[in-house]
Write an enzyme that holds these catalytic residues in place. Structure first.
Site, mmCIF file in Angstrom:
data_model
loop_
_atom_site.group_PDB
_atom_site.id
_atom_site.type_symbol
_atom_site.label_atom_id
_atom_site.label_comp_id
_atom_site.label_asym_id
_atom_site.label_seq_id
_atom_site.Cartn_x
_atom_site.Cartn_y
_atom_site.Cartn_z
ATOM 1 N N ASP A 23 17.660 2.734 -24.500
ATOM 2 C CA ASP A 23 18.490 2.311 -23.258
ATOM 3 C C ASP A 23 19.891 2.733 -23.554
ATOM 4 O OD1 ASP A 23 20.251 0.876 -21.337
ATOM 5 O OD2 ASP A 23 18.369 -0.534 -21.222
ATOM 6 N N ALA A 42 21.719 9.720 -17.258
ATOM 7 C CA ALA A 42 20.999 8.673 -17.095
ATOM 8 C C ALA A 42 21.452 7.768 -15.884
ATOM 9 C CB ALA A 42 20.858 7.805 -18.399
ATOM 10 N N ALA A 43 20.662 7.273 -15.232
ATOM 11 C CA ALA A 43 21.112 6.126 -14.119
ATOM 12 C C ALA A 43 19.933 5.568 -13.424
ATOM 13 C CB ALA A 43 21.941 6.871 -13.113
ATOM 14 N N ARG A 69 21.637 16.916 5.914
ATOM 15 C CA ARG A 69 22.011 16.842 4.355
ATOM 16 C C ARG A 69 21.993 18.349 3.745
ATOM 17 N NH1 ARG A 69 22.517 12.614 6.043
ATOM 18 N NH2 ARG A 69 21.756 10.419 5.479
ATOM 19 N N TYR A 118 24.420 1.513 -5.309
ATOM 20 C CA TYR A 118 24.347 2.817 -6.031
ATOM 21 C C TYR A 118 25.294 3.662 -5.961
ATOM 22 C CZ TYR A 118 22.525 7.327 -7.059
ATOM 23 O OH TYR A 118 22.158 8.724 -7.584
ATOM 24 N N PHE A 130 14.187 14.023 -14.034
ATOM 25 C CA PHE A 130 14.001 15.076 -13.283
ATOM 26 C C PHE A 130 14.936 16.094 -13.506
ATOM 27 C CE2 PHE A 130 15.243 16.466 -8.614
ATOM 28 C CZ PHE A 130 14.710 17.650 -8.583
ATOM 29 N N ASN A 157 21.786 16.683 -2.480
ATOM 30 C CA ASN A 157 20.360 16.218 -2.250
ATOM 31 C C ASN A 157 19.327 17.070 -2.974
ATOM 32 O OD1 ASN A 157 21.824 14.862 0.291
ATOM 33 N ND2 ASN A 157 19.956 13.848 0.129
ATOM 34 N N GLY A 193 17.527 12.652 -20.173
ATOM 35 C CA GLY A 193 16.930 13.977 -20.265
ATOM 36 C C GLY A 193 15.493 13.988 -20.245
HETATM 37 N N1 LIG Z 1 18.127 13.760 -7.506
HETATM 38 C C1 LIG Z 1 19.251 13.682 -6.742
HETATM 39 O O1 LIG Z 1 18.983 14.229 -5.557
HETATM 40 C C2 LIG Z 1 20.796 13.336 -7.145
HETATM 41 C C3 LIG Z 1 21.759 13.363 -6.452
HETATM 42 C C4 LIG Z 1 22.970 13.078 -6.911
HETATM 43 C C5 LIG Z 1 23.058 12.478 -8.120
HETATM 44 N N2 LIG Z 1 22.018 12.451 -9.011
HETATM 45 C C6 LIG Z 1 22.276 11.727 -10.171
HETATM 46 O O2 LIG Z 1 21.760 12.732 -11.369
HETATM 47 C C7 LIG Z 1 21.219 11.959 -12.133
HETATM 48 C C8 LIG Z 1 19.737 12.228 -12.901
HETATM 49 O O3 LIG Z 1 18.952 11.935 -11.524
HETATM 50 P P1 LIG Z 1 17.526 12.277 -11.538
HETATM 51 O O4 LIG Z 1 17.496 12.648 -9.806
HETATM 52 O O5 LIG Z 1 16.983 13.241 -12.476
HETATM 53 O O6 LIG Z 1 16.980 10.842 -11.817
HETATM 54 P P2 LIG Z 1 15.468 10.566 -12.518
HETATM 55 O O7 LIG Z 1 15.257 8.737 -12.282
HETATM 56 O O8 LIG Z 1 14.439 11.696 -12.488
HETATM 57 O O9 LIG Z 1 16.218 10.571 -13.996
HETATM 58 C C9 LIG Z 1 17.013 9.631 -14.575
HETATM 59 C C10 LIG Z 1 16.682 9.370 -15.885
HETATM 60 O O10 LIG Z 1 17.222 8.403 -16.597
HETATM 61 C C11 LIG Z 1 16.488 7.539 -17.242
HETATM 62 N N3 LIG Z 1 17.290 6.021 -17.268
HETATM 63 C C12 LIG Z 1 17.578 5.295 -16.502
HETATM 64 N N4 LIG Z 1 17.896 4.048 -16.749
HETATM 65 C C13 LIG Z 1 18.321 4.451 -18.017
HETATM 66 C C14 LIG Z 1 18.780 3.540 -19.077
HETATM 67 N N5 LIG Z 1 19.477 2.366 -18.913
HETATM 68 N N6 LIG Z 1 18.846 4.062 -20.369
HETATM 69 C C15 LIG Z 1 18.335 5.388 -20.692
HETATM 70 N N7 LIG Z 1 17.716 6.104 -19.705
HETATM 71 C C16 LIG Z 1 17.878 5.719 -18.438
HETATM 72 C C17 LIG Z 1 15.008 7.416 -16.470
HETATM 73 O O11 LIG Z 1 14.294 7.020 -17.525
HETATM 74 C C18 LIG Z 1 15.277 8.783 -16.262
HETATM 75 O O12 LIG Z 1 14.321 9.351 -16.838
HETATM 76 C C19 LIG Z 1 21.455 10.345 -12.124
HETATM 77 O O13 LIG Z 1 22.559 10.106 -12.573
HETATM 78 C C20 LIG Z 1 21.639 10.469 -10.510
HETATM 79 O O14 LIG Z 1 22.459 9.355 -10.096
HETATM 80 C C21 LIG Z 1 20.649 12.702 -8.557
#
Ligand SMILES: NC(=O)c1ccc[n+]([C@@H]2O[C@H](COP(=O)([O-])OP(=O)(O)OC[C@H]3O[C@@H](n4cnc5c(N)ncnc54)[C@H](O)[C@@H]3O)[C@@H](O)[C@H]2O)c1
Length: 373
Positions: A59, A80-81, A253, A185, A14, A214, A11
């Site tokens: 974590d 989270a990822a 995309r 990934y 982004f 995207n 949370g």
């Molecule tokens: N941004 C994209 O275009 C996109 C597209 C498809 C899917 N996603 C998925 O959406 C989700 C959010 O992506 P995002 O773009 O906001 O990425 P981001 O990196 O901004 O947010 C991910 C958050 O997860 C936290 N995190 C990572 N590993 C962690 C752990 N082990 N324990 C706790 N927190 C952890 C990070 O600190 C970060 O704040 C992800 O699951 C990502 O795979 C994103």
């Protein structure tokens, strides 16, 4: 709607942080569990964190912490990822740990509270499709595998029909398309999605996997050179450097604004029609990588041409755009923000950031593993 207690893993990120704001805005009690991963959050805890949400820094692999985070929770959003296609190809343990084991730990806690959890919504990804769907000369939908290395070595980028030898035409990719992840990934995202759906079905915990395309918008990490192309191009442009474009820039995309991703997440909470299903979240509109780079350069007032390197990255796909029929039908989702509307807002955010450009280092890393050819 009744006020809910909601846990959002990731949370502080982004997408997660926009979701936090939307849920807090609707009067829900929101708790964040986020490790504030330094690659994403170079300056530590982000300033945009919603003060009305409870924040637990830690974590998702930490079972004891999850026990605390999930206490009293009705709804779980799992965002989270570790996010980075190229990096996942050599930091494999890191991706498998955070994404697979993190989801496993979360699910074990969810199972223990299955009577209390009324919805589990997981962030999945278009990356799990591999190549998108295409139509052949007869108009039939086909699902080609990724382009063979021999074709790419000749710098022939479009997908070819094996029967006629002519180029295939990209079409909307629906959830019916067989999954063909082409990076570690993407495999972990497929696993996250499937773990949640399988466990949800088995225990009767309504689970929904939203396959984001995207995503772009404010708060996208510019310090992380491994994620979204919009952020990567913007940080290059801000540093007066040419964005590096692989292949010829004609790859397309589906760029979806973060507010539309939030919209889909709210709808998935409100309706039960998408329970136990995977649903695409995009716009249905293709944009080429070259086009998006031009829009960003124009928006920043930079007369910078891209560096079109004619190389390709291992596992890269040519075209993938969402078919959003299922999201429309089941969720009542309709994308509201066009790229033309969304880019100025992204750039306002970008301009306020100190963009330290780490793209060159990230590309050199990929090259050292011979993942750029
Ligand atoms: N941004 C994209 O275009 C996109 C597209 C498809 C899917 N996603 C998925 O959406 C989700 C959010 O992506 P995002 O773009 O906001 O990425 P981001 O990196 O901004 O947010 C991910 C958050 O997860 C936290 N995190 C990572 N590993 C962690 C752990 N082990 N324990 C706790 N927190 C952890 C990070 O600190 C970060 O704040 C992800 O699951 C990502 O795979 C994103």
């Amino acid at each position: 709607m009744t006020k809910l207690n909601i846990l959002i893993t990731g949370g502080a990120g982004f997408i997660g942080s926009h979701l936090v704001d939307a849920l807090v805005g609707r009067g829900h009690r929101v708790r964040i569990l986020d490790a504030v991963v330094p690659q994403v959050h170079a300056a530590g805890e982000p300033q945009y964190l919603n003060p009305e949400a409870e924040f637990i820094r830690g974590d998702v692999c930490d079972a004891a912490l999850i026990e605390k985070a999930i206490e009293g929770v009705d709804v779980v959003y799992h965002e989270a990822a570790e996010v980075g296609v190229g990096q996942s190809m050599y930091e494999i343990q890191r991706y498998v740990r955070a994404n697979n084991l993190g989801t496993a730990a979360l699910l074990e806690a969810v199972i223990k509270r299955r009577a209390q959890i009324r919805k589990l919504i997981v962030a999945s990804s278009m990356s799990i499709y591999g190549e998108g769907a295409y139509r052949n000369a007869d108009g039939e939908v086909v699902y080609p595998a990724i382009r063979p290395a021999s074709q790419l070595a000749e710098r022939r980028w479009e997908l070819i029909c094996p029967r006629t030898g002519s180029a295939l035409t990209p079409t909307g990719t629906s959830e019916e398309k067989p999954l063909f992840p082409t990076s570690v990934y993407a495999v972990t995202k497929q696993d996250q999605e499937q773990f949640c759906l399988v466990v949800g079905r088995a225990y009767g915990i309504p689970a929904v996997a939203l396959r984001y395309f995207n995503v772009y918008g404010p708060r996208q990490a510019l310090s992380n050179p491994y994620t979204g192309v919009c952020a990567i191009f913007s940080s290059r442009l801000l540093n007066d450097q040419s964005p590096v474009i692989f292949e010829d820039g004609g790859q397309t995309r589906d760029f979806v604004h973060v507010s539309d991703i939030v919209q889909a997440n709210l709808l998935a909470l409100e309706t039960d029609r998408a329970d136990y299903q995977a649903v695409n979240v995009g716009t249905g509109k293709p944009t080429s990588v070259k086009q998006v780079m031009r829009m960003l350069a124009e928006g920043l007032g930079k007369q910078i041409e891209p560096e079109i390197v004619g190389k390709y990255r291992e596992g890269d796909i040519r075209h993938c755009v969402a078919d959003i029929t299922r999201a429309r039908t089941l969720l009542g989702y309709e994308p509201k923000v066009s790229l033309e509307q969304g880019i100025p807002e992204l750039l306002e955010w970008v301009k306020r950031q100190e963009a330290s450009d780490k793209v060159a280092r990230a590309t050199a890393e990929l090259e050292s593993f011979r993942l750029v050819k």
